[in-house]
Design a protein around this motif. Sequence first.
Motif, short mmCIF file in Angstrom:
data_model
loop_
_atom_site.label_atom_id
_atom_site.label_comp_id
_atom_site.label_asym_id
_atom_site.label_seq_id
_atom_site.Cartn_x
_atom_site.Cartn_y
_atom_site.Cartn_z
N SER A 31 -6.57 11.72 4.92
CA SER A 31 -7.82 11.35 4.25
C SER A 31 -8.87 12.42 4.52
O SER A 31 -8.88 13.04 5.59
N GLY A 32 -9.76 12.60 3.53
CA GLY A 32 -10.92 13.45 3.72
C GLY A 32 -12.13 12.60 4.06
O GLY A 32 -12.04 11.40 4.33
N SER A 33 -13.30 13.24 4.03
CA SER A 33 -14.51 12.55 4.45
C SER A 33 -15.15 11.72 3.34
O SER A 33 -15.97 10.85 3.60
N GLU A 34 -14.78 11.99 2.07
CA GLU A 34 -15.35 11.26 0.95
C GLU A 34 -14.38 10.19 0.45
O GLU A 34 -13.16 10.34 0.56
N LYS A 35 -14.92 9.12 -0.15
CA LYS A 35 -14.08 8.01 -0.58
C LYS A 35 -12.97 8.46 -1.52
O LYS A 35 -11.84 7.98 -1.42
N GLY A 36 -13.27 9.37 -2.42
CA GLY A 36 -12.26 9.83 -3.38
C GLY A 36 -11.15 10.64 -2.75
O GLY A 36 -10.18 10.99 -3.42
N SER A 37 -11.26 10.93 -1.46
CA SER A 37 -10.22 11.70 -0.77
C SER A 37 -9.43 10.86 0.23
O SER A 37 -8.64 11.39 0.99
N TYR A 38 -9.65 9.55 0.21
CA TYR A 38 -8.92 8.68 1.12
C TYR A 38 -7.46 8.57 0.68
O TYR A 38 -7.15 8.53 -0.51
N GLY A 39 -6.56 8.47 1.66
CA GLY A 39 -5.13 8.55 1.36
C GLY A 39 -4.38 7.24 1.35
O GLY A 39 -3.15 7.23 1.46
N ASN A 84 -3.28 7.14 -13.46
CA ASN A 84 -4.68 7.06 -13.04
C ASN A 84 -4.83 7.79 -11.71
O ASN A 84 -4.23 7.40 -10.70
N LEU A 85 -5.62 8.85 -11.71
CA LEU A 85 -5.87 9.58 -10.48
C LEU A 85 -6.76 8.73 -9.57
O LEU A 85 -7.87 8.35 -9.96
N VAL A 86 -6.29 8.42 -8.37
CA VAL A 86 -7.08 7.57 -7.47
C VAL A 86 -7.50 8.29 -6.20
O VAL A 86 -8.38 7.81 -5.48
N SER A 87 -6.88 9.43 -5.90
CA SER A 87 -7.25 10.15 -4.68
C SER A 87 -6.97 11.63 -4.81
O SER A 87 -5.94 12.03 -5.35
N ARG A 88 -7.91 12.44 -4.32
CA ARG A 88 -7.71 13.88 -4.14
C ARG A 88 -7.98 14.20 -2.68
O ARG A 88 -9.08 13.98 -2.18
N SER A 89 -6.99 14.72 -1.99
CA SER A 89 -7.15 15.02 -0.57
C SER A 89 -6.61 16.43 -0.29
O SER A 89 -6.34 17.19 -1.23
N ASN A 90 -6.45 16.78 0.99
CA ASN A 90 -5.95 18.11 1.33
C ASN A 90 -5.33 18.08 2.71
O ASN A 90 -5.89 17.49 3.64
N TYR A 91 -4.19 18.73 2.84
CA TYR A 91 -3.46 18.78 4.11
C TYR A 91 -4.25 19.52 5.20
O TYR A 91 -4.01 19.32 6.38
N ASP A 140 0.84 -1.20 0.00
CA ASP A 140 0.00 0.00 0.00
C ASP A 140 0.88 1.25 0.00
O ASP A 140 2.07 1.21 0.33
N PHE A 141 0.26 2.37 -0.36
CA PHE A 141 0.87 3.69 -0.17
C PHE A 141 0.16 4.39 0.97
O PHE A 141 -0.95 4.01 1.36
N GLU A 142 0.79 5.44 1.49
CA GLU A 142 0.13 6.33 2.43
C GLU A 142 0.47 7.76 2.05
O GLU A 142 1.65 8.14 1.98
N LEU A 143 -0.56 8.53 1.77
CA LEU A 143 -0.40 9.93 1.36
C LEU A 143 -0.14 10.78 2.59
O LEU A 143 -1.01 10.91 3.47
N GLU A 144 1.06 11.38 2.66
CA GLU A 144 1.42 12.17 3.83
C GLU A 144 2.21 13.42 3.41
O GLU A 144 2.71 13.52 2.29
#
Length: 423
Positions: free
Chosen positions: A359-367, A319-326, A205-209
């Motif tokens: 991660s954000g609150s929506e599935k597409g924002s999970y990290g 392939n874009l799989v996640s959009r999140s925000n710090y 897995d990856f972890e967006l940080e």
Amino acid sequence: MLRANDPTLHSWIEISPTSDFPIQNLPFGIFQTHTKTPRVGVAIGDYVLDLCVLGQYNMFELIDIDPTVFNRPFLNDFIAQGKPIWRAVRNRVSDLLRNNNDEICGNPELMEKCLLKMSEVQMLMPVKVGNYTDFYSSIEHATNVGTMFRDPKNALLPNWKHIPIGYHGRASSIVVSGTPVRRPNGQTKAPDEPAPAFGPTRLLDFELEVAFITGRETNHGESILPEEAEDYIFGLVLFNDWSARDIQTWEYVPLGPFLAKSFASSVSPWVVTLDALKPFRVKGPEQDPKPLPYLQLAGEHNYDIHLEVFIQPEDGAENLVSRSNYKYMYWNMHQQLAHQSSNGCNIQIGDMYASGTISGSEKGSYGSMLELTWRGTQALVLSDGTERKFLHDADTVIMRGYGERNGIRIGFGEVSGKVLPAL
């Protein structure tokens, strides 16, 4: 306003409006070429500005700094000069690059020596990391993981809203963007098997940080208040904390992450200063219950930084799989550093502190893939028709991040890594 942040500034270098590196950014990094040894550079548009050469041409003579500090394989010695010097150097570089200044562009010899195309340099690890801490500070991520592995009605452990959870990681396996990551071997145990087995992780897995780098030391026994923390932080990088979920599941009780995390973490090569990110400061989520006094901090201390994750199969498209925000972080970096030092743990220059999965609150924002596929039960379909529950060999994971306001984009570039088969 910091003068280098002035949104009206323009450079004599042509810079695309979509570039991560306008004149208002000026992040620091370490680069080399086939003719240049590792040294300090600044990103500007599609170029790297060689600060070592500028020092040789006395371009920093009005700043109290030994120019040989730019001829180093890591930023640590430059960072050790202190915040007034970082700021003075950034301001001086900004002056030199402005369209009304010809100190460089009017000197063909200097310009040829100090300005290099980014495509022609090799970026290296920006700092020598002495100590590394990984936090667990996104409430959405912690809630998702708690829901998957524990009681959904009690997804957060009782201490989570009272303390920035973290652990000490291994610094030696932090690598710069572009370094391949080999699938790790380890012990795993399937639920229906009587005993564990040793072999390659199946759940990579990856972890967006996002990670911050400290730029000032404390003595053993001293602590840092949240309102003081900014004076101890040099800048930020993107951070991919690779994880082997099946190894992690078997080994983490009772002590926590170990071999499932220590095989690799990847960082972006350019360190974006807190000065450059000042326009993107925002208030963080409301903290309820109120933190203990040593963690209390009022005002805008989160950062509105857009984050994206891409998976690219070998010879395939991104392939874009996640959009999140710090900005989603429940515990901000000031509180994280205050807590890290609250027991007297001494802080050193070049220490790296990762945010934990964002991660954000929506599935597409999970990290993480763990969340995006909900523990492998909901596969992602890529543009080539293949599915991903977790990462495959030869996949490349790419993370990008930037803040954008008033037409000015301050970015980090990217952190990427390709998965190699296990040995």
